[in-house]
Design an enzyme around this catalytic site. Structure first.
Site, PDB file in Angstrom:
ATOM      1  N   ASN A 119      41.256  55.177  28.720  1.00 41.87           N
ATOM      2  CA  ASN A 119      42.344  54.214  28.549  1.00 41.87           C
ATOM      3  C   ASN A 119      41.925  53.210  27.483  1.00 41.87           C
ATOM      4  O   ASN A 119      41.116  52.321  27.752  1.00 41.87           O
ATOM      5  CB  ASN A 119      42.601  53.523  29.898  1.00 41.87           C
ATOM      6  CG  ASN A 119      43.646  52.427  29.805  1.00 41.87           C
ATOM      7  OD1 ASN A 119      44.321  52.277  28.787  1.00 41.87           O
ATOM      8  ND2 ASN A 119      43.779  51.659  30.877  1.00 41.87           N
ATOM      9  N   TRP A 120      42.491  53.351  26.299  1.00 37.00           N
ATOM     10  CA  TRP A 120      42.079  52.479  25.181  1.00 37.00           C
ATOM     11  C   TRP A 120      42.687  51.089  25.275  1.00 37.00           C
ATOM     12  O   TRP A 120      42.329  50.202  24.510  1.00 37.00           O
ATOM     13  CB  TRP A 120      42.473  53.116  23.846  1.00 37.00           C
ATOM     14  CG  TRP A 120      41.778  54.405  23.529  1.00 37.00           C
ATOM     15  CD1 TRP A 120      40.847  55.072  24.291  1.00 37.00           C
ATOM     16  CD2 TRP A 120      41.965  55.220  22.356  1.00 37.00           C
ATOM     17  NE1 TRP A 120      40.452  56.227  23.669  1.00 37.00           N
ATOM     18  CE2 TRP A 120      41.117  56.343  22.474  1.00 37.00           C
ATOM     19  CE3 TRP A 120      42.764  55.104  21.225  1.00 37.00           C
ATOM     20  CZ2 TRP A 120      41.056  57.336  21.494  1.00 37.00           C
ATOM     21  CZ3 TRP A 120      42.705  56.089  20.252  1.00 37.00           C
ATOM     22  CH2 TRP A 120      41.856  57.195  20.384  1.00 37.00           C
ATOM     23  N   LYS A 121      43.667  50.928  26.148  1.00 40.56           N
ATOM     24  CA  LYS A 121      44.353  49.633  26.309  1.00 40.56           C
ATOM     25  C   LYS A 121      44.891  49.157  24.960  1.00 40.56           C
ATOM     26  O   LYS A 121      45.376  49.963  24.174  1.00 40.56           O
ATOM     27  CB  LYS A 121      43.408  48.622  26.974  1.00 40.56           C
ATOM     28  CG  LYS A 121      42.798  49.171  28.269  1.00 40.56           C
ATOM     29  CD  LYS A 121      42.135  48.140  29.129  1.00 40.56           C
ATOM     30  CE  LYS A 121      41.570  48.816  30.367  1.00 40.56           C
ATOM     31  NZ  LYS A 121      41.036  47.883  31.333  1.00 40.56           N
TER      32      LYS A 121
ATOM     33  N   HIS B  90      49.187  50.776  36.076  1.00 41.11           N
ATOM     34  CA  HIS B  90      47.854  50.189  35.911  1.00 41.11           C
ATOM     35  C   HIS B  90      47.888  48.741  36.403  1.00 41.11           C
ATOM     36  O   HIS B  90      48.897  48.050  36.250  1.00 41.11           O
ATOM     37  CB  HIS B  90      47.446  50.257  34.434  1.00 41.11           C
ATOM     38  CG  HIS B  90      46.021  49.886  34.207  1.00 41.11           C
ATOM     39  ND1 HIS B  90      45.603  48.573  34.170  1.00 41.11           N
ATOM     40  CD2 HIS B  90      44.906  50.637  34.037  1.00 41.11           C
ATOM     41  CE1 HIS B  90      44.281  48.543  33.984  1.00 41.11           C
ATOM     42  NE2 HIS B  90      43.841  49.782  33.897  1.00 41.11           N
TER      43      HIS B  90
ATOM     44  N   GLU C 299      46.790  46.106  35.220  1.00 40.35           N
ATOM     45  CA  GLU C 299      47.156  45.108  34.206  1.00 40.35           C
ATOM     46  C   GLU C 299      48.669  45.056  34.034  1.00 40.35           C
ATOM     47  O   GLU C 299      49.241  44.004  33.734  1.00 40.35           O
ATOM     48  CB  GLU C 299      46.429  45.417  32.883  1.00 40.35           C
ATOM     49  CG  GLU C 299      44.951  45.066  32.984  1.00 40.35           C
ATOM     50  CD  GLU C 299      44.023  45.937  32.151  1.00 40.35           C
ATOM     51  OE1 GLU C 299      44.489  46.608  31.219  1.00 40.35           O
ATOM     52  OE2 GLU C 299      42.811  45.940  32.442  1.00 40.35           O
TER      53      GLU C 299
ATOM     54  N   GLU D  62      41.690  52.387  41.372  1.00 41.47           N
ATOM     55  CA  GLU D  62      40.989  51.415  40.541  1.00 41.47           C
ATOM     56  C   GLU D  62      41.004  50.053  41.235  1.00 41.47           C
ATOM     57  O   GLU D  62      41.993  49.308  41.116  1.00 41.47           O
ATOM     58  CB  GLU D  62      41.679  51.277  39.184  1.00 41.47           C
ATOM     59  CG  GLU D  62      41.695  52.529  38.361  1.00 41.47           C
ATOM     60  CD  GLU D  62      41.850  52.209  36.874  1.00 41.47           C
ATOM     61  OE1 GLU D  62      40.947  52.597  36.107  1.00 41.47           O
ATOM     62  OE2 GLU D  62      42.822  51.559  36.493  1.00 41.47           O
TER      63      GLU D  62
ATOM     64  N   GLY E  82      36.742  46.303  34.117  1.00 42.03           N
ATOM     65  CA  GLY E  82      36.278  45.495  32.996  1.00 42.03           C
ATOM     66  C   GLY E  82      35.255  44.434  33.367  1.00 42.03           C
ATOM     67  O   GLY E  82      34.968  43.538  32.570  1.00 42.03           O
TER      68      GLY E  82
ATOM     69  N   SER F 232      34.837  50.055  35.576  1.00 40.44           N
ATOM     70  CA  SER F 232      33.460  49.927  35.075  1.00 40.44           C
ATOM     71  C   SER F 232      32.656  51.228  35.165  1.00 40.44           C
ATOM     72  O   SER F 232      31.444  51.193  35.380  1.00 40.44           O
ATOM     73  CB  SER F 232      32.727  48.773  35.779  1.00 40.44           C
ATOM     74  OG  SER F 232      33.361  47.537  35.503  1.00 40.44           O
TER      75      SER F 232
ATOM     76  N   GLY G 258      37.926  52.692  30.947  1.00 37.25           N
ATOM     77  CA  GLY G 258      38.446  51.722  29.983  1.00 37.25           C
ATOM     78  C   GLY G 258      37.446  51.463  28.877  1.00 37.25           C
ATOM     79  O   GLY G 258      37.320  52.225  27.922  1.00 37.25           O
ATOM     80  N   GLY G 259      36.697  50.388  29.014  1.00 40.71           N
ATOM     81  CA  GLY G 259      35.766  49.944  27.969  1.00 40.71           C
ATOM     82  C   GLY G 259      34.886  51.060  27.415  1.00 40.71           C
ATOM     83  O   GLY G 259      34.738  51.203  26.190  1.00 40.71           O
TER      84      GLY G 259
HETATM   85  P1  PGA Z   1      37.042  49.667  32.676  1.00 38.57           P
HETATM   86  O1  PGA Z   1      38.650  49.850  32.798  1.00 38.57           O
HETATM   87  O2  PGA Z   1      36.444  51.042  32.627  1.00 38.57           O
HETATM   88  O3  PGA Z   1      36.857  48.904  31.395  1.00 38.57           O
HETATM   89  O4  PGA Z   1      36.612  48.909  33.873  1.00 38.57           O
HETATM   90  C1  PGA Z   1      39.186  50.867  33.595  1.00 38.57           C
HETATM   91  C2  PGA Z   1      40.689  50.818  33.512  1.00 38.57           C
HETATM   92  O5  PGA Z   1      41.258  49.740  33.326  1.00 38.57           O
HETATM   93  O6  PGA Z   1      41.355  51.860  33.615  1.00 38.57           O
END
Ligand code: PGA
Length: 253
Positions: free
Chosen positions: A11-13, A96, A98, A167, A173, A212, A233-234
């Protein structure tokens, strides 16, 4: 246990929406060549068509990060499931945390999106998970049950198609990943809740852990019986680290 293939989705966000997205996608395809897990990248909307074209003929598939549940019409600024299909997407991340936290998405709207995605032939990666206050209040199970219950009937209509991502919001994050035991506990519960509706279907649905995940901790999740991959994500922004996560999945089931 059903033969559930591992799936690793990056997930590049809100990153790499232009040329750097094409570069990253190319690097991911190179670095993950030969892995036996399914590999998906989720760039921002503006890079979807170009990244899909770039990845044509490779093993890497493309996901969007959201959609609007109507196909077309007077909905300024929105993007529909058929449009995502046209842009080359096979997948879409929905609900998600967010989106729930910053954009007012609700269990009902996430369900509408899951239904729209499946109707258009887009595979949903539907996200659930509790916040820290909810966890501290002992509400993890209730929250997961409520979020899952909203879209479970839609998802179970074609259980090998869509995917659930567990999640925990406090792990996203933050570097504070859930322990593999905790993640497995949640995944097992999710499968049990699904099994109450459809035992055979529940065995087929893939459940990802997200929050994470990195090259160091990934294998410990993939060693769990109910965890079928990761939403990353990251760590998905670094092709070699992301590839290491994909390889960890490939080597454990
Ligand atoms: P993260 O994000 O790996 O940076 O914790 C995961 C996500 O939001 O899907």
């Amino acid at each position: 246990m059903a033969n559930r293939k591992y799936l690793i989705a990056g997930n590049w966000k809100l990153n790499n929406g232009g040329l750097t997205g094409i570069e990253l996608a190319t690097a991911v395809a190179q670095a993950t060549k030969g892995v036996s897990a399914e590999v998906v990248v989720a760039p921002p909307f503006t890079a979807l068509a170009a990244v899909s074209a770039e990845l044509e003929g490779t093993h890497v598939e493309v996901a969007a990060q959201n959609l609007y549940p109507k196909d077309s019409g007077a909905f300024t600024g929105e993007i529909s499931a058929p449009m995502l299909k046209d842009a080359g997407c096979k997948w879409v991340i929905l609900g998600h945390s967010e989106r729930r936290q910053f954009f007012g998405e609700t269990d009902a709207s996430v369900n509408e999106k899951v239904v729209a995605a499946m109707a258009a032939g887009l595979k949903p990666i539907a996200c659930i998970g509790e916040t820290l206050p909810e966890r501290e209040a002992g509400q993890t199970l209730d929250v997961c049950f409520r979020q899952l219950d909203a879209f479970a009937p839609a998802l179970l209509k074609n259980p090998g198609f869509g995917v659930i991502a567990y999640e925990p919001v406090w792990a996203i994050g933050t570097g504070d990943a859930a322990t593999p035991d905790d993640a497995q506990g949640a995944a097992a519960l999710i499968r049990q809740i699904l099994a109450e509706r459809d035992a055979a279907g529940a065995d087929e649905v893939r459940i990802l852990y997200g929050g994470s995940v990195n090259a160091q901790n990934a294998a410990a999740y993939f060693g769990q019986p109910d965890i079928d991959g990761a939403l990353v994500g990251g760590a998905s922004l670094d092709p070699s680290g992301f590839a290491a996560i994909c390889r960890a999945a490939a080597s454990t089931r």
